[in-house]
Scaffold this motif. Structure first.
Motif, PDB file in Angstrom:
ATOM      1  N   TYR A  55     -39.013 -96.860 -65.195  1.00 32.54           N
ATOM      2  CA  TYR A  55     -38.515 -97.449 -63.950  1.00 32.54           C
ATOM      3  C   TYR A  55     -37.185 -98.136 -64.223  1.00 32.54           C
ATOM      4  O   TYR A  55     -36.943 -98.663 -65.314  1.00 32.54           O
ATOM      5  CB  TYR A  55     -39.505 -98.481 -63.403  1.00 32.54           C
ATOM      6  N   LYS A  56     -36.346 -98.158 -63.197  1.00 32.41           N
ATOM      7  CA  LYS A  56     -35.077 -98.891 -63.272  1.00 32.41           C
ATOM      8  C   LYS A  56     -34.816 -99.507 -61.912  1.00 32.41           C
ATOM      9  O   LYS A  56     -34.938 -98.836 -60.881  1.00 32.41           O
ATOM     10  CB  LYS A  56     -33.932 -97.950 -63.664  1.00 32.41           C
ATOM     11  N   ASP A  57     -34.449-100.807 -61.895  1.00 32.52           N
ATOM     12  CA  ASP A  57     -34.173-101.470 -60.624  1.00 32.52           C
ATOM     13  C   ASP A  57     -32.670-101.649 -60.444  1.00 32.52           C
ATOM     14  O   ASP A  57     -31.864-101.190 -61.267  1.00 32.52           O
ATOM     15  CB  ASP A  57     -34.917-102.806 -60.530  1.00 32.52           C
ATOM     16  N   SER A  58     -32.282-102.324 -59.384  1.00 32.51           N
ATOM     17  CA  SER A  58     -30.857-102.464 -59.055  1.00 32.51           C
ATOM     18  C   SER A  58     -30.114-103.365 -60.023  1.00 32.51           C
ATOM     19  O   SER A  58     -28.886-103.352 -60.053  1.00 32.51           O
ATOM     20  CB  SER A  58     -30.714-103.018 -57.626  1.00 32.51           C
ATOM     21  N   THR A  59     -30.832-104.163 -60.817  1.00 29.43           N
ATOM     22  CA  THR A  59     -30.177-105.034 -61.796  1.00 29.43           C
ATOM     23  C   THR A  59     -29.949-104.343 -63.129  1.00 29.43           C
ATOM     24  O   THR A  59     -29.555-104.982 -64.103  1.00 29.43           O
ATOM     25  CB  THR A  59     -31.021-106.300 -62.031  1.00 29.43           C
TER      26      THR A  59
ATOM     27  N   ALA B  45     -40.990-104.821 -69.810  1.00 31.34           N
ATOM     28  CA  ALA B  45     -39.547-104.645 -69.941  1.00 31.34           C
ATOM     29  C   ALA B  45     -39.229-103.833 -71.193  1.00 31.34           C
ATOM     30  O   ALA B  45     -39.899-103.931 -72.215  1.00 31.34           O
ATOM     31  CB  ALA B  45     -38.843-105.999 -70.004  1.00 31.34           C
ATOM     32  N   ILE B  46     -38.173-103.027 -71.106  1.00 29.52           N
ATOM     33  CA  ILE B  46     -37.637-102.287 -72.239  1.00 29.52           C
ATOM     34  C   ILE B  46     -36.321-102.955 -72.623  1.00 29.52           C
ATOM     35  O   ILE B  46     -35.429-103.120 -71.788  1.00 29.52           O
ATOM     36  CB  ILE B  46     -37.402-100.808 -71.871  1.00 29.52           C
ATOM     37  N   PHE B  47     -36.197-103.339 -73.892  1.00 31.64           N
ATOM     38  CA  PHE B  47     -35.039-104.111 -74.338  1.00 31.64           C
ATOM     39  C   PHE B  47     -34.001-103.176 -74.946  1.00 31.64           C
ATOM     40  O   PHE B  47     -34.313-102.352 -75.816  1.00 31.64           O
ATOM     41  CB  PHE B  47     -35.481-105.159 -75.352  1.00 31.64           C
TER      42      PHE B  47
ATOM     43  N   PRO C  33     -19.580-109.053 -80.962  1.00 33.32           N
ATOM     44  CA  PRO C  33     -19.883-110.490 -80.826  1.00 33.32           C
ATOM     45  C   PRO C  33     -20.865-110.814 -79.707  1.00 33.32           C
ATOM     46  O   PRO C  33     -21.543-111.839 -79.763  1.00 33.32           O
ATOM     47  CB  PRO C  33     -18.507-111.116 -80.569  1.00 33.32           C
ATOM     48  N   ARG C  34     -20.965-109.978 -78.670  1.00 32.37           N
ATOM     49  CA  ARG C  34     -21.856-110.259 -77.546  1.00 32.37           C
ATOM     50  C   ARG C  34     -23.132-109.409 -77.595  1.00 32.37           C
ATOM     51  O   ARG C  34     -23.714-109.090 -76.565  1.00 32.37           O
ATOM     52  CB  ARG C  34     -21.122-110.029 -76.223  1.00 32.37           C
ATOM     53  N   LEU C  35     -23.538-109.043 -78.815  1.00 33.43           N
ATOM     54  CA  LEU C  35     -24.742-108.233 -78.959  1.00 33.43           C
ATOM     55  C   LEU C  35     -25.975-109.034 -78.537  1.00 33.43           C
ATOM     56  O   LEU C  35     -26.218-110.136 -79.021  1.00 33.43           O
ATOM     57  CB  LEU C  35     -24.892-107.773 -80.410  1.00 33.43           C
ATOM     58  N   ARG C  36     -26.727-108.479 -77.607  1.00 29.85           N
ATOM     59  CA  ARG C  36     -27.993-109.054 -77.143  1.00 29.85           C
ATOM     60  C   ARG C  36     -28.951-107.892 -76.877  1.00 29.85           C
ATOM     61  O   ARG C  36     -28.528-106.782 -76.599  1.00 29.85           O
ATOM     62  CB  ARG C  36     -27.815-109.855 -75.833  1.00 29.85           C
ATOM     63  N   TRP C  37     -30.255-108.176 -76.974  1.00 29.76           N
ATOM     64  CA  TRP C  37     -31.262-107.191 -76.586  1.00 29.76           C
ATOM     65  C   TRP C  37     -31.687-107.539 -75.167  1.00 29.76           C
ATOM     66  O   TRP C  37     -32.518-108.390 -74.939  1.00 29.76           O
ATOM     67  CB  TRP C  37     -32.436-107.195 -77.552  1.00 29.76           C
ATOM     68  N   ARG C  38     -31.069-106.864 -74.199  1.00 32.31           N
ATOM     69  CA  ARG C  38     -31.219-107.195 -72.785  1.00 32.31           C
ATOM     70  C   ARG C  38     -32.573-106.756 -72.255  1.00 32.31           C
ATOM     71  O   ARG C  38     -33.016-105.636 -72.491  1.00 32.31           O
ATOM     72  CB  ARG C  38     -30.104-106.522 -71.984  1.00 32.31           C
ATOM     73  N   GLY C  39     -33.226-107.652 -71.512  1.00 33.34           N
ATOM     74  CA  GLY C  39     -34.519-107.357 -70.937  1.00 33.34           C
ATOM     75  C   GLY C  39     -34.489-107.320 -69.430  1.00 33.34           C
ATOM     76  O   GLY C  39     -34.268-106.266 -68.826  1.00 33.34           O
ATOM     77  N   ILE C  40     -34.663-108.473 -68.770  1.00 30.41           N
ATOM     78  CA  ILE C  40     -34.810-108.547 -67.316  1.00 30.41           C
ATOM     79  C   ILE C  40     -33.702-109.422 -66.728  1.00 30.41           C
ATOM     80  O   ILE C  40     -33.435-110.511 -67.238  1.00 30.41           O
ATOM     81  CB  ILE C  40     -36.179-109.129 -66.937  1.00 30.41           C
ATOM     82  N   ALA C  41     -33.078-108.945 -65.666  1.00 30.33           N
ATOM     83  CA  ALA C  41     -32.100-109.732 -64.913  1.00 30.33           C
ATOM     84  C   ALA C  41     -32.786-110.302 -63.678  1.00 30.33           C
ATOM     85  O   ALA C  41     -33.480-109.586 -62.950  1.00 30.33           O
ATOM     86  CB  ALA C  41     -30.906-108.871 -64.513  1.00 30.33           C
TER      87      ALA C  41
ATOM     88  N   ILE D 198     -34.758-102.100 -67.147  1.00 33.60           N
ATOM     89  CA  ILE D 198     -35.567-100.905 -67.370  1.00 33.60           C
ATOM     90  C   ILE D 198     -36.994-101.344 -67.687  1.00 33.60           C
ATOM     91  O   ILE D 198     -37.212-102.294 -68.461  1.00 33.60           O
ATOM     92  CB  ILE D 198     -34.987-100.057 -68.513  1.00 33.60           C
ATOM     93  N   TYR D 199     -37.971-100.652 -67.120  1.00 38.63           N
ATOM     94  CA  TYR D 199     -39.374-101.051 -67.254  1.00 38.63           C
ATOM     95  C   TYR D 199     -40.220 -99.869 -67.699  1.00 38.63           C
ATOM     96  O   TYR D 199     -39.953 -98.713 -67.346  1.00 38.63           O
ATOM     97  CB  TYR D 199     -39.914-101.589 -65.922  1.00 38.63           C
ATOM     98  N   ASN D 200     -41.261-100.192 -68.436  1.00 41.71           N
ATOM     99  CA  ASN D 200     -42.274 -99.214 -68.828  1.00 41.71           C
ATOM    100  C   ASN D 200     -43.438 -99.314 -67.845  1.00 41.71           C
ATOM    101  O   ASN D 200     -44.136-100.330 -67.810  1.00 41.71           O
ATOM    102  CB  ASN D 200     -42.751 -99.501 -70.259  1.00 41.71           C
ATOM    103  N   PRO D 201     -43.708 -98.296 -67.044  1.00 40.09           N
ATOM    104  CA  PRO D 201     -44.717 -98.411 -65.985  1.00 40.09           C
ATOM    105  C   PRO D 201     -46.157 -98.293 -66.462  1.00 40.09           C
ATOM    106  O   PRO D 201     -47.082 -98.484 -65.669  1.00 40.09           O
ATOM    107  CB  PRO D 201     -44.379 -97.229 -65.066  1.00 40.09           C
ATOM    108  N   PHE D 202     -46.394 -98.005 -67.746  1.00 36.89           N
ATOM    109  CA  PHE D 202     -47.753 -97.714 -68.179  1.00 36.89           C
ATOM    110  C   PHE D 202     -48.567 -98.971 -68.478  1.00 36.89           C
ATOM    111  O   PHE D 202     -49.791 -98.915 -68.528  1.00 36.89           O
ATOM    112  CB  PHE D 202     -47.721 -96.796 -69.407  1.00 36.89           C
ATOM    113  N   HIS D 203     -47.914-100.107 -68.720  1.00 39.34           N
ATOM    114  CA  HIS D 203     -48.607-101.385 -68.879  1.00 39.34           C
ATOM    115  C   HIS D 203     -49.748-101.294 -69.892  1.00 39.34           C
ATOM    116  O   HIS D 203     -50.827-101.840 -69.682  1.00 39.34           O
ATOM    117  CB  HIS D 203     -49.189-101.868 -67.545  1.00 39.34           C
TER     118      HIS D 203
END
Length: 746
Positions: free
Chosen positions: A367-371, A338-340, A274-282, A374-379
């Protein structure tokens, strides 16, 4: 083009066919460019319309609009306009692209190509002009391949291939016909010209389909190599914005009005979570209008030897209430790194660096931060395909209620930060949670209150002013997702409960054809994550449900198109050596399964046949003696050479009773003549090798068959050698008379 200044000349074979094929070839090339969605609206509409106008004038026999010298001067004049197009006009159209200078140069070149194609079309007068037009049309298809990888290009390319084969077929036929002594076709044979056009159309279609079949086979079985230097370049002029490291209130509301597909997430079946989401940035820091990230430091995550990047531990593997989810994401270019992911991501693997080939995952990192974002660094702002494994956390209410309020110092420092707020917000938070005694019940009560007491809308009324949250909570009492998420996050912080806002996407529409979720820009969403000691971050969503989309025929058709697009991206655009291995394994497994199934089916049918034979033999025991008799009869038939005779007679019977058009077929007359000689030879009347058919007829001395034989051979000779119609009905009657005469003598 031969006689471009006059009416279409039917004197040259396939003239109309050739001209129509060439016009359709050019029209398909221009439509393919227009359907990429990268051309400006003026060019996308004007260019195909110009071809339609030219086709209408040609059909009416109108002369060329431009002389060759004037067309040449127009092309030279456009060369002076080209820099203006590249540095000003096209640059304005692509200013939001990832690489404006490169894309502007490409678009200016495409404009020049279209201009030259149309000018040459309106001035073409020779076959050399026609060849040049086909080359320009092919260049248009190549430009379309650079601009898009959509499934519409596949359909247009198939049409272009068919018209290309037809054009060159008609061109070669016309070239060969010009060496003939006479080019004019009698008026009575126009029907033959139409038949020729139909035959050329069928031939072109067959050749094109054969080329598609052979080319597709070679594509899937040839070894894959990495993409060229253009493989990592994006020519997308409009990247979806909004998912960046800072989000202003109201920004996602604008995105939600866009129905563009952002990504497709293939799961194989619907996810019952029920709480399915494609999480991006906190996001943690809030200044009253804008959310920003609190952590500038990001950890580098490198892949293992198998190419998987392990981004987190997820939930314990033994926890059956937190099932694992394996998925594949096909994400279109968006203005975010962002990686979802769904739930708690454990591992990821994909072509994040934009390279193709089976080794590219080993040359990438994340990349991964404290939140836990997850990020893709290649832009590189290119389409990204990646697979992932996540755990879907179970909501243990009893454990969350007993979590307490012993928050770590770093959590309190980061996630209790507040700007100067409207003095009414904190009392409203107290009012919503007055009867609750623990953080979980307070968060749940606030979630229910916002979902039930406030309305959802994308059209905000009034001006939010300097305090958009107060405007939402106390005046409009309606808004979209980031207003609800921001309000809940801020009010929880006023109660001393750490919370943060998260941006991502709702699940989207599940397509059962492809087993994937189709996620659009309108599915952009914000929700809340609340921290509980010993449990981590838990998802809450205070936004009310929006209006549901009405399903129908168009919705189902859209699902078919989405499935086609997913298949195209998976097995054509992203096709590599790994896909070849999977394809080979599937073929091997399928062939083994088919072989086993066929063997089992044959054994079952064989057993059924044996049972039926035994049952029949038991019920008809008196007939068992018929088998030896039938065997003896069959041997006698073989010894008397009756089977070949029966087959021969059946062939003659079938040929004599075909359609009416066969009555004038000289080959039928020859076949019947051979049958007559066979019948007479069996009765002792043989034709000598030195005798002509008429001499043989005169030599037949049997008075009962001689008249019929003479008339038969006379009809045969006229049909075989005099091009007279073959009266098959009369020949059949004469053949019957000969056979009847021999039977009556016995």
């Amino acid at each position: 083009m031969g006689t471009a200044a006059t009416a279409p000349n039917v004197g040259v074979p396939a003239e109309r066919f050739f001209r129509a094929s060439l016009l359709l070839l050019i029209f398909t090339s221009l439509c393919t460019l227009a359907l990429t969605g990268k051309l400006d609206p003026f060019t996308a509409v004007l260019a195909p319309a110009a071809v339609i106008y030219k086709a209408a004038r040609w059909w009416r026999g109108r002369p060329n609009e431009l002389p060759n010298n004037r067309a040449t001067w127009l092309v030279i004049a456009y060369l002076a306009f080209f820099p203006l197009d590249m540095f000003i006009l096209s640059r304005v159209l692509v200013q939001n692209s990832a690489n404006p200078p490169l894309y502007a140069a490409l678009m200016a070149a495409v404009h020049f190509l279209i201009f030259v194609m149309l000018v040459r079309l309106y001035s073409a007068a020779t076959d050399r002009d026609a060849i040049f037009l086909t080359m320009l049309a092919f260049a248009g298809i190549l430009a379309s391949a650079v601009l898009t990888v959509d499934t519409t290009f596949l359909i247009c390319f198939f049409a272009f291939l068919i018209f290309g084969v037809a054009t060159f077929t008609g061109m070669e036929l016309r070239r060969a016909a010009k060496g003939a002594l006479t080019l004019t076709v009698p008026a009575g044979q126009i029907e033959r010209e139409r038949q020729l056009n139909r035959a050329l159309g069928y031939a072109s279609l067959s050749v094109a389909l054969g080329a598609i079949l052979i080319g597709g086979t070679l594509f899937f079985f040839f070894p894959r190599v990495s993409a060229g230097y253009l493989g990592r370049t994006s020519f997308n002029p409009a990247l979806m914005t909004g998912f960046t490291d800072d989000v202003e209130l109201g920004q996602i509301g604008e995105i939600k009005k866009d129905s563009t597909i952002v990504m497709r997430v293939q799961t194989g079946k619907p996810v019952g979570y029920p709480r399915l989401r494609w999480r991006g940035i906190a996001l943690a820091n809030f200044d009253g209008k804008r959310w920003t990230s609190s952590d500038a430091r990001r950890d580098v995550l490198s892949p293992n030897s198998d190419g998987w990047v392990y981004v987190g531990d997820g939930m314990p593997r033994g926890d059956a209430r937190s099932p694992g989810l394996l998925y594949t994401v096909y994400m279109e270019p968006i203005a975010s790194d962002a990686i979802f992911v769904p739930g708690k991501a454990v591992s990821l693997r994909g072509n994040f660096n934009g390279e193709a080939g089976n080794r590219s995952p080993l040359r990438t990192y994340l990349y991964k931060d404290s939140t836990e974002s997850i990020y893709n660094p290649f832009h590189n702002y290119t389409a990204v395909r990646y697979a992932g494994f996540s755990r879907l956390p179970w909501l243990d209410v009893l454990k969350l209620r007993a979590a307490g309020t012993d928050y770590p110092d770093d959590i309190k420092e980061t996630y209790l930060q507040l700007p100067v707020l409207d003095p009414r917000i904190a009392p409203l938070a107290e009012q919503m949670t007055a009867r609750k005694t623990n953080p979980y019940d307070k968060a749940a009560a606030m979630e229910i209150y916002l979902r039930s007491k406030y309305g959802y809308t994308l059209n905000l009324k009034g001006k939010p002013g300097d305090d958009p949250l107060a405007h939402f909570l106390f005046e409009t009492r309606a808004g979209h997702c980031e207003y609800f998420a921001s309000s809940m996050t801020v009010m929880l912080r006023t109660l001393g409960i750490p919370a943060r806002e998260v941006n991502g996407f709702l699940p989207g529409e599940y397509n059962d054809l492809g087993g994937d979720y189709v996620v659009r820009a309108s599915d952009a969403h914000s929700w809340v994550e609340v921290f509980f000691p010993g449990n981590g971050w838990v998802t809450f969503d205070p936004t009310p449900d929006g209006p549901e989309n009405v399903s129908g025929l168009l919705s189902r058709l859209g699902q078919y198109l989405d499935w086609l697009s997913l298949t195209w991206n998976e097995w054509v655009i992203s096709y590599d050596f790994a896909h070849q291995v999977v394809l080979a394994q599937n073929l091997k497994t399928s062939s083994r399964n088919w072989s086993d199934s066929l063997r089992a089916w044959f054994e079952k049918k064989q057993q059924q046949a044996r049972s039926r034979m035994k049952d029949w033999e038991f019920r008809h025991s008196s007939l068992r003696y018929l088998l030896p008799v039938a065997l003896v009869f069959f041997l006698v038939v073989l010894r008397a050479d009756m089977i070949p005779e029966l087959v021969r007679r059946l062939k003659v019977y079938a040929q004599m009773r075909v359609g009416r058009s066969s009555h004038t077929n000289p080959q039928l007359a020859a076949r019947l003549y051979s049958e007559l000689l066979h019948v007479l030879n069996k009765r002792g009347i043989s034709r000598l090798e030195t005798q002509t058919p008429l001499e043989f007829a005169a030599a037949v001395g049997d008075a009962r068959v001689a008249p019929a034989v003479r008339e038969f051979i006379d009809i045969y000779s006229q049909a075989r050698f005099g091009e007279a119609p073959c009266n098959a009905v009369r020949l059949r009657e004469l053949m019957s008379q000969v056979r009847h005469a021999f039977r009556s003598r016995r």
